[in-house]
Design an enzyme around this catalytic site. Structure first.
Site, mmCIF file in Angstrom:
data_model
loop_
_atom_site.group_PDB
_atom_site.id
_atom_site.type_symbol
_atom_site.label_atom_id
_atom_site.label_comp_id
_atom_site.label_asym_id
_atom_site.label_seq_id
_atom_site.Cartn_x
_atom_site.Cartn_y
_atom_site.Cartn_z
ATOM 1 N N ARG A 80 43.669 32.899 50.486
ATOM 2 C CA ARG A 80 43.456 33.967 49.486
ATOM 3 C C ARG A 80 42.636 35.119 50.095
ATOM 4 O O ARG A 80 43.173 36.172 50.383
ATOM 5 C CB ARG A 80 42.758 33.361 48.247
ATOM 6 C CG ARG A 80 42.763 34.269 47.031
ATOM 7 C CD ARG A 80 41.674 35.339 47.034
ATOM 8 N NE ARG A 80 40.310 34.801 47.099
ATOM 9 C CZ ARG A 80 39.232 35.572 47.268
ATOM 10 N NH1 ARG A 80 39.353 36.883 47.421
ATOM 11 N NH2 ARG A 80 38.032 35.039 47.365
ATOM 12 N N ASP A 81 41.348 34.923 50.320
ATOM 13 C CA ASP A 81 40.494 36.012 50.825
ATOM 14 C C ASP A 81 40.980 36.449 52.203
ATOM 15 O O ASP A 81 40.982 37.637 52.542
ATOM 16 C CB ASP A 81 39.036 35.521 50.898
ATOM 17 C CG ASP A 81 38.012 36.636 50.832
ATOM 18 O OD1 ASP A 81 38.328 37.745 51.293
ATOM 19 O OD2 ASP A 81 36.898 36.402 50.329
ATOM 20 N N HIS A 105 29.082 32.439 49.844
ATOM 21 C CA HIS A 105 30.359 33.054 50.248
ATOM 22 C C HIS A 105 29.986 34.309 51.042
ATOM 23 O O HIS A 105 29.902 35.406 50.493
ATOM 24 C CB HIS A 105 31.159 33.395 48.989
ATOM 25 C CG HIS A 105 32.469 34.067 49.223
ATOM 26 N ND1 HIS A 105 33.686 33.422 49.097
ATOM 27 C CD2 HIS A 105 32.780 35.341 49.562
ATOM 28 C CE1 HIS A 105 34.672 34.269 49.330
ATOM 29 N NE2 HIS A 105 34.146 35.448 49.616
ATOM 30 N N HIS A 115 30.475 37.033 53.924
ATOM 31 C CA HIS A 115 31.350 37.710 54.889
ATOM 32 C C HIS A 115 30.516 38.015 56.141
ATOM 33 O O HIS A 115 29.290 38.131 56.079
ATOM 34 C CB HIS A 115 31.943 38.975 54.254
ATOM 35 C CG HIS A 115 33.046 38.669 53.280
ATOM 36 N ND1 HIS A 115 34.373 38.799 53.600
ATOM 37 C CD2 HIS A 115 33.008 38.171 52.015
ATOM 38 C CE1 HIS A 115 35.116 38.430 52.563
ATOM 39 N NE2 HIS A 115 34.312 38.037 51.582
ATOM 40 N N CYS A 148 37.855 42.205 51.306
ATOM 41 C CA CYS A 148 38.361 42.651 50.011
ATOM 42 C C CYS A 148 38.894 44.072 50.148
ATOM 43 O O CYS A 148 38.174 44.955 50.617
ATOM 44 C CB CYS A 148 37.232 42.593 48.986
ATOM 45 S SG CYS A 148 37.726 43.268 47.401
ATOM 46 N N ASN A 198 35.490 36.671 56.367
ATOM 47 C CA ASN A 198 34.504 35.656 55.967
ATOM 48 C C ASN A 198 33.988 34.969 57.224
ATOM 49 O O ASN A 198 34.623 35.016 58.275
ATOM 50 C CB ASN A 198 35.170 34.581 55.116
ATOM 51 C CG ASN A 198 35.583 35.092 53.750
ATOM 52 O OD1 ASN A 198 36.576 35.780 53.615
ATOM 53 N ND2 ASN A 198 34.815 34.751 52.744
HETATM 54 P P1 HMG Z 1 44.509 47.300 35.440
HETATM 55 O O1 HMG Z 1 45.474 48.226 36.110
HETATM 56 O O2 HMG Z 1 43.313 47.904 34.768
HETATM 57 O O3 HMG Z 1 45.212 46.307 34.392
HETATM 58 O O4 HMG Z 1 44.038 46.231 36.522
HETATM 59 P P2 HMG Z 1 46.187 46.527 33.197
HETATM 60 O O5 HMG Z 1 45.862 45.427 32.242
HETATM 61 O O6 HMG Z 1 46.144 47.954 32.729
HETATM 62 O O7 HMG Z 1 47.616 46.224 33.852
HETATM 63 C C1 HMG Z 1 48.274 47.116 34.716
HETATM 64 C C2 HMG Z 1 49.580 46.463 35.186
HETATM 65 O O8 HMG Z 1 49.318 45.305 35.954
HETATM 66 C C3 HMG Z 1 50.468 46.007 34.029
HETATM 67 O O9 HMG Z 1 51.798 46.093 34.497
HETATM 68 C C4 HMG Z 1 50.079 44.559 33.873
HETATM 69 O O10 HMG Z 1 51.100 43.772 33.291
HETATM 70 C C5 HMG Z 1 49.873 44.145 35.313
HETATM 71 P P3 HMG Z 1 52.756 47.308 34.047
HETATM 72 O O11 HMG Z 1 52.770 47.277 32.548
HETATM 73 O O12 HMG Z 1 52.117 48.560 34.602
HETATM 74 O O13 HMG Z 1 54.072 46.975 34.716
HETATM 75 N N1 HMG Z 1 48.912 43.038 35.436
HETATM 76 C C6 HMG Z 1 49.196 41.891 36.059
HETATM 77 N N2 HMG Z 1 50.303 41.445 36.681
HETATM 78 C C7 HMG Z 1 50.257 40.213 37.216
HETATM 79 N N3 HMG Z 1 49.144 39.431 37.165
HETATM 80 C C8 HMG Z 1 48.023 39.848 36.554
HETATM 81 C C9 HMG Z 1 48.043 41.132 35.963
HETATM 82 N N4 HMG Z 1 47.108 41.837 35.298
HETATM 83 C C10 HMG Z 1 47.668 42.999 34.984
HETATM 84 N N5 HMG Z 1 46.954 39.076 36.514
HETATM 85 C C11 HMG Z 1 43.227 44.075 37.195
HETATM 86 C C12 HMG Z 1 43.091 45.220 36.197
HETATM 87 C C13 HMG Z 1 42.028 43.179 37.023
HETATM 88 C C14 HMG Z 1 44.501 43.293 36.880
HETATM 89 C C15 HMG Z 1 43.317 44.671 38.620
HETATM 90 O O14 HMG Z 1 42.210 45.508 38.801
HETATM 91 C C16 HMG Z 1 43.337 43.628 39.677
HETATM 92 O O15 HMG Z 1 44.312 42.916 39.848
HETATM 93 N N6 HMG Z 1 42.219 43.520 40.463
HETATM 94 C C17 HMG Z 1 42.056 42.487 41.465
HETATM 95 C C18 HMG Z 1 41.644 43.079 42.785
HETATM 96 C C19 HMG Z 1 41.470 41.963 43.781
HETATM 97 O O16 HMG Z 1 42.266 41.046 43.847
HETATM 98 N N7 HMG Z 1 40.418 42.042 44.601
HETATM 99 C C20 HMG Z 1 40.141 41.022 45.600
HETATM 100 C C21 HMG Z 1 39.683 39.732 45.019
HETATM 101 S S1 HMG Z 1 37.955 39.699 44.611
HETATM 102 C C22 HMG Z 1 37.178 39.423 46.139
HETATM 103 O O17 HMG Z 1 37.804 39.469 47.165
HETATM 104 C C23 HMG Z 1 35.705 39.076 46.149
HETATM 105 C C24 HMG Z 1 35.467 37.586 46.399
HETATM 106 O O18 HMG Z 1 36.068 37.159 47.606
HETATM 107 C C25 HMG Z 1 33.963 37.293 46.445
HETATM 108 C C26 HMG Z 1 33.190 38.198 47.401
HETATM 109 O O19 HMG Z 1 33.571 38.308 48.576
HETATM 110 O O20 HMG Z 1 32.209 38.769 46.925
HETATM 111 C C27 HMG Z 1 36.058 36.743 45.256
HETATM 112 MG MG MG Z 2 35.237 37.381 49.601
#
Ligand code: HMG
Ligand code: MG
Length: 300
Positions: A17-18, A209, A211, A242, A251
């Site tokens: 994933r990450d 966690h 990085h 990210c 990481n």
């Molecule tokens: P948004 O654009 O505000 O959401 O995104 P929305 O509700 O307005 O939806 C927009 C479109 O996306 C719609 O489709 C939804 O259906 C679709 P459309 O009508 O335009 O065709 N949609 C989805 N489709 C599939 N699966 C879903 C989903 N949700 C909405 N779950 C949202 C808000 C949260 C979804 C977006 O900002 C997002 O996906 N963000 C995630 C970003 C990400 O993955 N970042 C990396 C992970 S976090 C990380 O790495 C940190 C961590 O490792 C810890 C650390 O290191 O600190 C965990």
């Molecule tokens: Mg991370």
């Protein structure tokens, strides 16, 4: 802190994933599945295999359903997926998920960049999805991001980190992983942050966690180990980052952490040579340099 190290520690490999969410080129599902199987064969009991985020935001995770459905499931392994909202959870449930991870940030700016909403709004989304997750008897893990600083805001107060972490525990997470999202922390700061969090959440419900952007992750982990945290998140070959955290790189590598813990007599249940093989495999498939220093001492 009592300067006594734990007898064993749970390693959570987040590379599928990450590790892969920040890779520019498309990674075929078959390669992701092979990586996950290799990690499981190396003895990893906890693997974060995909995220059910919006594919518009993170195209690299668009095949999360295929990954989850086609997994060669080992009953001894917990396969976790990241879910940002109810839509993500529903997709994961269709794939037969048993454990999810929810995520929130201790920084307002990062919360907006990463999830397009405030911290309070992200907690509301989590509350909604956690209800459904509980109804389906899922195990729920949590992440607090930006625990040692934010790429947009700089310093983040440990008080905010501890309050958010406690909120996630109170909402039903069995454990919260403390994310140094951009690898900005240093050992004493990591200890000070952890001491603040431990005031409100037992160490046994916390994970690290970290990085490794600035090469500090192993030192930060070592500084935090005497507090008896439950788990350490790592990524084979040091993959990771990210896409919405400016300047974030990999990481800490699973191989380097396991090597260090082996040397300290701390059990992980992981077979280092098989792990190194998994790291070389994915690095070769992606055509990237293997960031594990330990792996470099083994023939590829
Ligand atoms: P948004 O654009 O505000 O959401 O995104 P929305 O509700 O307005 O939806 C927009 C479109 O996306 C719609 O489709 C939804 O259906 C679709 P459309 O009508 O335009 O065709 N949609 C989805 N489709 C599939 N699966 C879903 C989903 N949700 C909405 N779950 C949202 C808000 C949260 C979804 C977006 O900002 C997002 O996906 N963000 C995630 C970003 C990400 O993955 N970042 C990396 C992970 S976090 C990380 O790495 C940190 C961590 O490792 C810890 C650390 O290191 O600190 C965990
Ligand atoms: Mg991370």
């Amino acid at each position: 802190m009592n300067n006594v190290y734990p007898h064993s520690i749970r390693i959570v490999d987040v590379s599928p994933r990450d590790g892969l969410q920040n890779i520019k080129q498309n990674v075929p599902t078959a390669i992701k599945l092979k990586l996950i199987n290799k990690l499981s064969r190396a003895g990893l009991k906890n693997i974060e295999v995909a995220s059910f985020v919006s594919p518009k935001w993170v195209p690299q995770m668009a095949d999360a359903s295929d990954v989850l459905k086609q997994l060669d499931q080992n009953s001894a392994v917990s396969y976790t997926v990241l879910t940002p909202n109810l839509r993500g959870l529903e997709r994961a449930l269709e794939g037969g998920v048993k454990e999810i991870a929810v995520f929130a940030a201790a920084s307002e700016s990062f919360s907006q960049k990463n999830t397009n909403c405030s911290i309070a709004e992200s907690l509301k989304r989590i509350e909604t999805l956690i209800q459904t997750a509980r109804d389906n008897h899922l195990r729920i893990r949590g992440y607090t991001s930006c625990v040692l600083g934010c790429p947009y805001e700089g310093e983040i107060s440990s008080e905010d980190v501890s309050q958010l972490t406690k909120t996630l525990i109170d909402m039903g997470c069995y454990e919260v992983s403390l994310g140094d999202t951009t690898g900005i922390g240093t050992p004493i700061k990591a200890q000070q942050m952890l001491e603040k969090v431990i005031e409100v959440v037992p160490a046994q419900q916390l994970a690290l966690h970290f990085h490794d952007t600035r090469g500090q992750a192993l030192a930060n982990i070592l500084a935090c180990l005497p507090y008896h945290i439950a788990s350490i998140d790592t990524s084979v070959a040091g993959l990771g980052g990210c896409p919405y955290a400016k300047g974030a790189s990999g990481n800490v590598s699973t191989e380097d952490v396991v090597y260090m813990l082996n040397g300290m007599g701390i059990q992980t249940g992981i077979h280092l040579e098989n792990l190194v093989e998994a790291g070389h495999y994915i690095s070769e498939q992606l055509g990237v340099i293997n960031n594990s220093r330990v792996a470099a001492t083994y023939q590829s």
